[in-house]
Design an enzyme around this catalytic site. Sequence first.
Site, PDB file in Angstrom:
ATOM      1  N   LYS A   1       0.813  -1.216   0.000  1.00 24.71           N
ATOM      2  CA  LYS A   1       0.000   0.000   0.000  1.00 24.71           C
ATOM      3  C   LYS A   1       0.849   1.269   0.000  1.00 24.71           C
ATOM      4  O   LYS A   1       0.395   2.326  -0.414  1.00 24.71           O
ATOM      5  CB  LYS A   1      -0.963  -0.013   1.170  1.00 24.71           C
TER       6      LYS A   1
HETATM    7  C1  LIG Z   1      -4.329  -4.472   0.925  1.00 20.78           C
HETATM    8  C2  LIG Z   1      -3.564  -5.724   0.798  1.00 20.78           C
HETATM    9  C3  LIG Z   1      -3.915  -6.729  -0.134  1.00 20.78           C
HETATM   10  C4  LIG Z   1      -5.137  -6.632  -1.019  1.00 20.78           C
HETATM   11  O1  LIG Z   1      -5.039  -5.634  -2.004  1.00 20.78           O
HETATM   12  P1  LIG Z   1      -6.344  -5.088  -2.751  1.00 20.78           P
HETATM   13  O2  LIG Z   1      -5.902  -3.927  -3.558  1.00 20.78           O
HETATM   14  O3  LIG Z   1      -7.307  -4.710  -1.663  1.00 20.78           O
HETATM   15  O4  LIG Z   1      -6.880  -6.208  -3.596  1.00 20.78           O
HETATM   16  C5  LIG Z   1      -3.110  -7.849  -0.220  1.00 20.78           C
HETATM   17  N1  LIG Z   1      -2.032  -7.999   0.583  1.00 20.78           N
HETATM   18  C6  LIG Z   1      -1.675  -7.071   1.488  1.00 20.78           C
HETATM   19  C7  LIG Z   1      -0.496  -7.316   2.348  1.00 20.78           C
HETATM   20  C8  LIG Z   1      -2.409  -5.891   1.629  1.00 20.78           C
HETATM   21  O5  LIG Z   1      -2.061  -4.974   2.555  1.00 20.78           O
END
Ligand SMILES: *Cc1c(COP(=O)(O)O)cnc(C)c1O
Length: 456
Positions: free
Chosen positions: A110
């Site tokens: 993120k």
């Molecule tokens: C947010 C997140 C995801 C999922 O990503 P999306 O964009 O919501 O599909 C997968 N793995 C981790 C570690 C995350 O923080």
Amino acid sequence: MKYKSTRGKVKGISFSESVIMGLATDGGLIIPESIPQISEKQLFLWEKLTYEELAFEVMKLFIDDIPEDYLRDIIAKSYATFLHPEIVPIIKKDDLYIMELFHGPTLAFKDIALQFLGNLFEYLLEKRKQKMNILGATSGDTGSAAIYGVRGKKNMSIFILYPYKRVSPIQELQMTTVSDPNVFCIAIKGTFDDCQNIVKEIFNDLEFKEKNRLGAVNSINWARVLAQIVYYIWAVIKFKKPIRVCVPTGNFGNIFAGYVAKRMTGKIERLILATNENDILYRFINFGDYSLGEVIPTISPSMDIQVASNFERYLYYLYNEDSEKVAETMLRFKKTGKISFSKGEIEKVRKDFLSGYATQEETLNIIKKFYQETGYILDPHTAVGVKVALELKENFDTVSLATAHPAKFPEAVKRALGFEPEKPKAIKELESKEKRFTLLPPDTDAVKDFIEKHAI
Ligand SMILES: *Cc1c(COP(=O)(O)O)cnc(C)c1O
């Protein structure tokens, strides 16, 4: 490039306006009016670029209202905080390529979008002579990445609610040790649902929202998708033939960026969507069954999601850009919790996606097996992806996305391997830092009071 809403009532707005708007005012999601195409020749010319240079070239196709020097500067600042010189290194393990997206300040993917969004907001607010107070609720990853995106930025502050003693120790440390005066961690004596309900109620109080200039950084902001498109194109450039990309998926944000990159380049043969036991998207792709279930808590908590907030963007393209059909379908979904798809639609979906899932037991097993075979430690989210990628890759060069550093989820790794992964310096350093947070009851008025006192 101009932007519009999936539901058709908002159109012709600029990139900057769409970033500030977040959710479209007609309830839909913002998308670009068209998807730019990148020729094979162009991709070839980009081969020598650094990640930041590529980000600039890709983003320029979508942004025409920020002067180029400023855009370069925003991108440079956003990725200067990453601890790996290649930003998103791709490594080969056995038959699989793994693209590590976790070298940002909070060790999860993120950061790639939220570092960019923080710098972008700072630029836009300064230009518009505005201030903004970001408000959000978190059960873990998003909160810390958002805080690191906003810390120390001008004209912004951030208020993050999380359930007291109910987030993982590392996630709590990452949030509460940030000492910048524009960061406010609010521990709520309650559950994550309490936190979310409080945030919803506050956003629904339009007068309060206006007065305190509240904003959000949730995963529906178009700028987050845009920042994520870049690494798919980065991956495409590294291979001379069509690839598959496997994405551990929750809110459909990451994989939607992959879908846009697929349309832009024509070089991603299929996207492989991997879920944990929260398998609504797996059922959608394999059986055309998009119906809500209960959220099951798992060892890959950032994927414990039923309503995938970015799904509507894909629906728009699946419905051949028919906004009215999207609006109708989403309203019906809100009532019934279910969308049905025709055979023709499912065939179309399966030209873009394959999908599989991993149970928690399978996730632990693959962490163990992969470590035994390659010496590489997977975090539980990445492990879901790797398990499914190995099943569905066939003969394609396949890139599986690593979305978090294994040290962020030491309990799950310990269950699989019998030991905890080594802590990177970024985590060790936090342990000696002072924690700073405000404990409040699960009461909307108490949170409002706190915000009013501290908002900029
Ligand atoms: C947010 C997140 C995801 C999922 O990503 P999306 O964009 O919501 O599909 C997968 N793995 C981790 C570690 C995350 O923080």
